[in-house]
Scaffold this motif. Structure first.
Motif, PDB file in Angstrom:
ATOM      1  N   THR A 131      58.911 123.970   1.971  1.00 41.04           N
ATOM      2  CA  THR A 131      59.208 125.331   2.451  1.00 41.04           C
ATOM      3  C   THR A 131      59.878 125.637   3.931  1.00 41.04           C
ATOM      4  O   THR A 131      59.880 126.662   4.423  1.00 41.04           O
ATOM      5  CB  THR A 131      58.038 126.179   2.217  1.00 41.04           C
ATOM      6  N   SER A 132      59.823 124.501   4.743  1.00 38.11           N
ATOM      7  CA  SER A 132      60.304 124.633   6.028  1.00 38.11           C
ATOM      8  C   SER A 132      60.914 123.366   6.550  1.00 38.11           C
ATOM      9  O   SER A 132      60.382 122.185   6.028  1.00 38.11           O
ATOM     10  CB  SER A 132      59.219 125.385   7.004  1.00 38.11           C
ATOM     11  N   GLY A 133      61.528 123.370   7.674  1.00 35.16           N
ATOM     12  CA  GLY A 133      62.027 122.091   8.314  1.00 35.16           C
ATOM     13  C   GLY A 133      60.620 121.462   8.789  1.00 35.16           C
ATOM     14  O   GLY A 133      61.030 120.193   8.909  1.00 35.16           O
ATOM     15  N   THR A 134      59.602 122.287   9.343  1.00 38.82           N
ATOM     16  CA  THR A 134      58.571 121.387   9.793  1.00 38.82           C
ATOM     17  C   THR A 134      58.142 120.717   8.804  1.00 38.82           C
ATOM     18  O   THR A 134      57.672 119.371   8.778  1.00 38.82           O
ATOM     19  CB  THR A 134      57.614 122.548  10.304  1.00 38.82           C
ATOM     20  N   GLU A 135      57.830 121.146   7.630  1.00 37.75           N
ATOM     21  CA  GLU A 135      57.389 120.419   6.347  1.00 37.75           C
ATOM     22  C   GLU A 135      58.235 119.239   6.063  1.00 37.75           C
ATOM     23  O   GLU A 135      57.638 118.380   5.730  1.00 37.75           O
ATOM     24  CB  GLU A 135      57.002 121.104   5.115  1.00 37.75           C
ATOM     25  N   ALA A 136      59.323 119.376   6.038  1.00 38.93           N
ATOM     26  CA  ALA A 136      60.374 118.408   5.784  1.00 38.93           C
ATOM     27  C   ALA A 136      60.354 117.246   6.517  1.00 38.93           C
ATOM     28  O   ALA A 136      60.091 115.808   6.104  1.00 38.93           O
ATOM     29  CB  ALA A 136      61.667 118.842   5.598  1.00 38.93           C
ATOM     30  N   VAL A 137      60.024 117.371   7.997  1.00 39.72           N
ATOM     31  CA  VAL A 137      59.700 116.268   8.954  1.00 39.72           C
ATOM     32  C   VAL A 137      58.574 115.743   8.364  1.00 39.72           C
ATOM     33  O   VAL A 137      58.402 114.454   8.431  1.00 39.72           O
ATOM     34  CB  VAL A 137      60.012 116.910  10.363  1.00 39.72           C
ATOM     35  N   MET A 138      57.315 116.496   8.308  1.00 36.20           N
ATOM     36  CA  MET A 138      56.155 115.937   8.082  1.00 36.20           C
ATOM     37  C   MET A 138      56.039 114.975   6.643  1.00 36.20           C
ATOM     38  O   MET A 138      55.466 113.920   6.915  1.00 36.20           O
ATOM     39  CB  MET A 138      55.070 116.899   7.800  1.00 36.20           C
ATOM     40  N   ASN A 159      63.116 116.518  21.945  1.00 39.95           N
ATOM     41  CA  ASN A 159      63.811 116.588  20.861  1.00 39.95           C
ATOM     42  C   ASN A 159      62.782 117.298  19.945  1.00 39.95           C
ATOM     43  O   ASN A 159      61.683 117.279  19.650  1.00 39.95           O
ATOM     44  CB  ASN A 159      64.038 115.362  20.084  1.00 39.95           C
ATOM     45  N   TYR A 160      63.228 118.661  19.502  1.00 41.29           N
ATOM     46  CA  TYR A 160      62.292 119.600  18.685  1.00 41.29           C
ATOM     47  C   TYR A 160      62.436 119.211  17.342  1.00 41.29           C
ATOM     48  O   TYR A 160      63.744 119.272  16.606  1.00 41.29           O
ATOM     49  CB  TYR A 160      62.741 121.109  18.921  1.00 41.29           C
ATOM     50  N   HIS A 161      61.484 118.899  16.585  1.00 41.10           N
ATOM     51  CA  HIS A 161      61.290 118.790  15.103  1.00 41.10           C
ATOM     52  C   HIS A 161      60.527 119.647  14.469  1.00 41.10           C
ATOM     53  O   HIS A 161      59.839 119.497  13.367  1.00 41.10           O
ATOM     54  CB  HIS A 161      60.860 117.399  14.859  1.00 41.10           C
ATOM     55  N   GLY A 162      60.216 120.851  14.912  1.00 41.52           N
ATOM     56  CA  GLY A 162      59.143 121.709  14.477  1.00 41.52           C
ATOM     57  C   GLY A 162      57.907 121.572  14.833  1.00 41.52           C
ATOM     58  O   GLY A 162      57.404 121.020  15.884  1.00 41.52           O
ATOM     59  N   SER A 163      56.927 122.072  14.068  1.00 35.98           N
ATOM     60  CA  SER A 163      55.576 122.297  14.783  1.00 35.98           C
ATOM     61  C   SER A 163      54.501 121.327  14.265  1.00 35.98           C
ATOM     62  O   SER A 163      53.249 121.552  14.225  1.00 35.98           O
ATOM     63  CB  SER A 163      55.111 123.922  14.332  1.00 35.98           C
ATOM     64  N   VAL A 215      65.413 111.279  15.048  1.00 36.34           N
ATOM     65  CA  VAL A 215      66.580 111.782  15.855  1.00 36.34           C
ATOM     66  C   VAL A 215      67.309 112.886  15.181  1.00 36.34           C
ATOM     67  O   VAL A 215      67.266 112.952  14.080  1.00 36.34           O
ATOM     68  CB  VAL A 215      67.310 110.638  16.445  1.00 36.34           C
ATOM     69  N   GLU A 216      67.498 113.847  15.939  1.00 34.19           N
ATOM     70  CA  GLU A 216      68.462 114.979  15.370  1.00 34.19           C
ATOM     71  C   GLU A 216      69.988 114.513  15.431  1.00 34.19           C
ATOM     72  O   GLU A 216      70.381 113.606  16.334  1.00 34.19           O
ATOM     73  CB  GLU A 216      68.404 116.220  16.066  1.00 34.19           C
ATOM     74  N   GLY A 217      70.841 115.010  14.499  1.00 34.14           N
ATOM     75  CA  GLY A 217      72.373 114.711  14.394  1.00 34.14           C
ATOM     76  C   GLY A 217      73.015 115.118  15.715  1.00 34.14           C
ATOM     77  O   GLY A 217      73.760 114.275  16.130  1.00 34.14           O
ATOM     78  N   ILE A 248      67.140 110.948  10.335  1.00 31.49           N
ATOM     79  CA  ILE A 248      67.848 111.771  10.813  1.00 31.49           C
ATOM     80  C   ILE A 248      67.539 113.199  10.483  1.00 31.49           C
ATOM     81  O   ILE A 248      67.746 113.590   9.135  1.00 31.49           O
ATOM     82  CB  ILE A 248      69.425 111.591  10.762  1.00 31.49           C
ATOM     83  N   ASP A 249      67.034 114.071  11.529  1.00 35.63           N
ATOM     84  CA  ASP A 249      66.694 115.478  11.215  1.00 35.63           C
ATOM     85  C   ASP A 249      68.099 116.164  11.454  1.00 35.63           C
ATOM     86  O   ASP A 249      68.446 116.470  12.510  1.00 35.63           O
ATOM     87  CB  ASP A 249      65.746 115.808  12.330  1.00 35.63           C
ATOM     88  N   GLU A 250      68.497 116.756  10.091  1.00 38.87           N
ATOM     89  CA  GLU A 250      69.651 117.865  10.235  1.00 38.87           C
ATOM     90  C   GLU A 250      69.536 119.118  10.270  1.00 38.87           C
ATOM     91  O   GLU A 250      70.310 119.736   9.461  1.00 38.87           O
ATOM     92  CB  GLU A 250      70.647 117.084   9.154  1.00 38.87           C
ATOM     93  N   VAL A 251      68.309 119.615  10.407  1.00 37.24           N
ATOM     94  CA  VAL A 251      67.564 120.945  10.233  1.00 37.24           C
ATOM     95  C   VAL A 251      68.943 121.843  10.735  1.00 37.24           C
ATOM     96  O   VAL A 251      69.376 122.751  10.150  1.00 37.24           O
ATOM     97  CB  VAL A 251      66.384 121.199  10.670  1.00 37.24           C
ATOM     98  N   ILE A 252      69.201 121.363  12.023  1.00 34.25           N
ATOM     99  CA  ILE A 252      70.195 122.303  12.627  1.00 34.25           C
ATOM    100  C   ILE A 252      71.614 121.750  12.468  1.00 34.25           C
ATOM    101  O   ILE A 252      72.656 122.221  12.426  1.00 34.25           O
ATOM    102  CB  ILE A 252      70.021 122.259  14.154  1.00 34.25           C
ATOM    103  N   SER A 253      71.819 120.344  12.491  1.00 33.78           N
ATOM    104  CA  SER A 253      73.270 119.752  12.688  1.00 33.78           C
ATOM    105  C   SER A 253      74.031 119.983  11.249  1.00 33.78           C
ATOM    106  O   SER A 253      75.219 119.403  11.031  1.00 33.78           O
ATOM    107  CB  SER A 253      73.296 118.245  12.988  1.00 33.78           C
ATOM    108  N   GLY A 275      67.003 121.669   6.467  1.00 33.16           N
ATOM    109  CA  GLY A 275      66.134 123.144   6.321  1.00 33.16           C
ATOM    110  C   GLY A 275      67.258 124.190   6.790  1.00 33.16           C
ATOM    111  O   GLY A 275      68.426 124.048   6.332  1.00 33.16           O
ATOM    112  N   LYS A 276      66.704 125.117   7.441  1.00 31.44           N
ATOM    113  CA  LYS A 276      67.622 126.389   7.841  1.00 31.44           C
ATOM    114  C   LYS A 276      68.710 126.655   7.096  1.00 31.44           C
ATOM    115  O   LYS A 276      68.524 127.430   5.953  1.00 31.44           O
ATOM    116  CB  LYS A 276      68.281 125.941   9.287  1.00 31.44           C
ATOM    117  N   THR A 277      70.046 125.983   7.157  1.00 29.16           N
ATOM    118  CA  THR A 277      71.072 126.614   6.234  1.00 29.16           C
ATOM    119  C   THR A 277      71.119 126.299   4.715  1.00 29.16           C
ATOM    120  O   THR A 277      71.671 127.044   3.978  1.00 29.16           O
ATOM    121  CB  THR A 277      72.586 126.122   6.766  1.00 29.16           C
TER     122      THR A 277
END
Ligand SMILES: Cc1ncc(COP(=O)(O)O)c(C=O)c1O
Length: 449
Positions: A131-138, A159-163, A215-217, A248-253, A275-277
């Motif tokens: 349900t979120s990028g944070t969970e997806a990272v976890m 680098n921010y990957h959520g909470s 790492v993020e994109g 690779i965290d593509e939540v933003i990229s 996540g996000k989009t």
């Protein structure tokens, strides 16, 4: 006038204009403080003297409770790539709502969504939802640990990957963030982005304990900083040689190309986080990758890794996600990327004309202004050398002019935008910086010249 006095004068005047324009916002936040600490329920929507309270969104516009109209260059922290209330997304939600919003059983829409994601991102052979990028990272980190049998994670400074606790830890240059247990320090290693040698050293030295590099994109919240000199490919090679997974965290990229930043930078990670989009404005997340790694979650494993969530892939969110992905075609994403490149070039023109030495960093539809004379390649250069006072006042002056950019100084382009909105952003930036220049000359002379 002293530096301090001048800063106080500018702050007072700019804040006064803001207060005059946003009287109702101030009232809402003040009375909300009775039930919500200081009226803030999400750190990323807060700024001083108080955030603008929005009443509604329409396309690339937001309207606040005082009926001010803003061009929305923040778009819920880059997530609303189609803008607000996209007709196809609204229609889909309206169709699905009467047919059930959540059920304790699979729904066919989730499998359609999964196929769309796997078709777009070749490295994603199998995908699961949350349900979120944070969970997806976890859950991606859990998959890496379950697959490799190792505990440590390497991440990039800033680098921010959520909470998720260990990911917050990786801010690196700060003390242990408030509320985190000391134990997270044991399992997280940190390296500067774009520094190949440093990453290689830390991966090889820790390979027996290191489960994954994340790492993020492109560094998103840390400054829209793209990877340089095949950095991501290098991480892939070094991680692969040392039996360490690359996430690779593509939540933003992900919004930068149909296959995300990994397509642009020619890298194929073991796991991808989304996540996000992908959710069309509804709360969603996804993680996926190599079939053998994702198999750790297979219910037919003897001891599968645990992944649950009451509101995972609920039909309304999934249908909104499907509608959104259908609109995020290569042509559409290319068009907003071109608008972003045009914005970046013209912002540099504004800075040159005013002889202000700020940096514009970004990729395509995601661009950011950094109030530092230093070239920005890592989160630390952005974080330590920027002038925070200038950024804060720039953001507020832009708000006063009806330009809602990210409070960190980013401009995120959405599909309802055209050159018209870019013109407005350029005009507002030019006026705002001209207004602030006498202050910048005094408090940050290194930015002038
Ligand atoms: C790169 C990145 N990963 C993960 C997250 C966390 O996503 P969420 O806010 O949906 O939990 C964010 C949020 O901004 C992000 O930018």
């Amino acid at each position: 006038m002293s530096e301090k006095g001048l800063m106080a004068k500018y702050s007072l005047e700019i804040e006064e204009t803001y207060r005059q324009r946003t009287r109702k916002s101030r009232e809402v936040i003040a009375s909300a403080a009775k039930y919500v600490p200081d009226g803030d329920y999400r750190v990323s929507i807060w700024f001083e003297p108080y955030p603008t309270v929005m009443a509604r969104g329409d396309g690339c516009h937001l309207y606040d409770v005082d009926d001010n109209d803003y061009l929305d260059f923040s778009n819920n922290w880059t997530s609303m790539v189609l803008g607000n209330n996209h007709p196809k997304v609204v229609e889909t939600i309206q169709q699905q709502a009467p047919m059930g919003s959540a059920m304790s059983a699979p729904h066919t829409s989730a499998y359609e969504w999964a196929k769309m994601i796997c078709d777009r991102i070749p490295s994603v052979e199998k995908v699961r939802f949350c349900t979120s990028g944070t969970e997806a990272v976890m859950f991606a980190v859990r998959a890496a640990r379950a697959f490799t049998g190792k505990d440590k994670i390497l991440k990039m400074e800033g680098n921010y990957h959520g909470s998720y606790d260990p990911m917050e830890m990786t801010v690196g240059w700060r003390k242990l963030p408030v509320g985190l247990p000391k134990s997270v320090e044991e399992d997280v290693l940190v390296t500067p982005f774009n520094d190949k040698e440093a990453a290689e050293r830390i991966i090889t030295e820790n390979k027996d304990e290191l489960a994954a590099v994340i790492v993020e994109g492109i560094l998103g919240a840390a400054g829209m900083i793209p990877p340089e000199d095949d950095y991501l490919k290098h991480l892939q090679d070094v991680a692969g040689q040392n039996d360490v997974l690359l996430i690779i965290d593509e939540v933003i990229s992900f919004r930068l190309a149909t296959g995300g930043a990994q397509d642009i930078f020619n890298v194929s990670p073991d796991l991808t986080v989304l996540g996000k989009t992908i959710g069309g404005g509804l709360p969603t997340g996804a993680f996926g990758g190599r079939e053998d790694v994702m198999a750790v979650y297979s219910p037919r494993q003897k001891r599968p890794a645990h992944h649950a969530g009451t509101f995972v892939a609920t039909p309304i969110a999934v249908m909104a996600g499907i509608a959104s992905l259908k609109e995020m075609t290569a042509e559409t994403l290319d068009r907003i990327n071109r608008l972003g490149w045009s914005l970046a070039e013209r912002l540099r023109g504004v800075l040159d004309d005013l002889k202000i030495k700020a940096q514009i960093k970004g990729y395509g539809s995601l661009q950011q202004i950094h109030f530092t004379p230093e070239p920005v390649t890592t989160a630390s250069t952005a974080y330590f050398t920027m002038n925070r006072d200038v950024l804060r006042l720039f953001h507020l002056v832009m708000m006063n002019k009806g330009l809602f950019i990210g409070s960190r100084g980013f401009f995120s382009i959405t599909t309802p935008m055209s050159e018209v909105e870019i013109d407005k952003a350029i005009e507002a930036t030019g006026e705002s910086l001209a207004e602030l220049k006498p202050l910048i000359q005094e408090i940050a002379p290194q930015l002038i010249g």
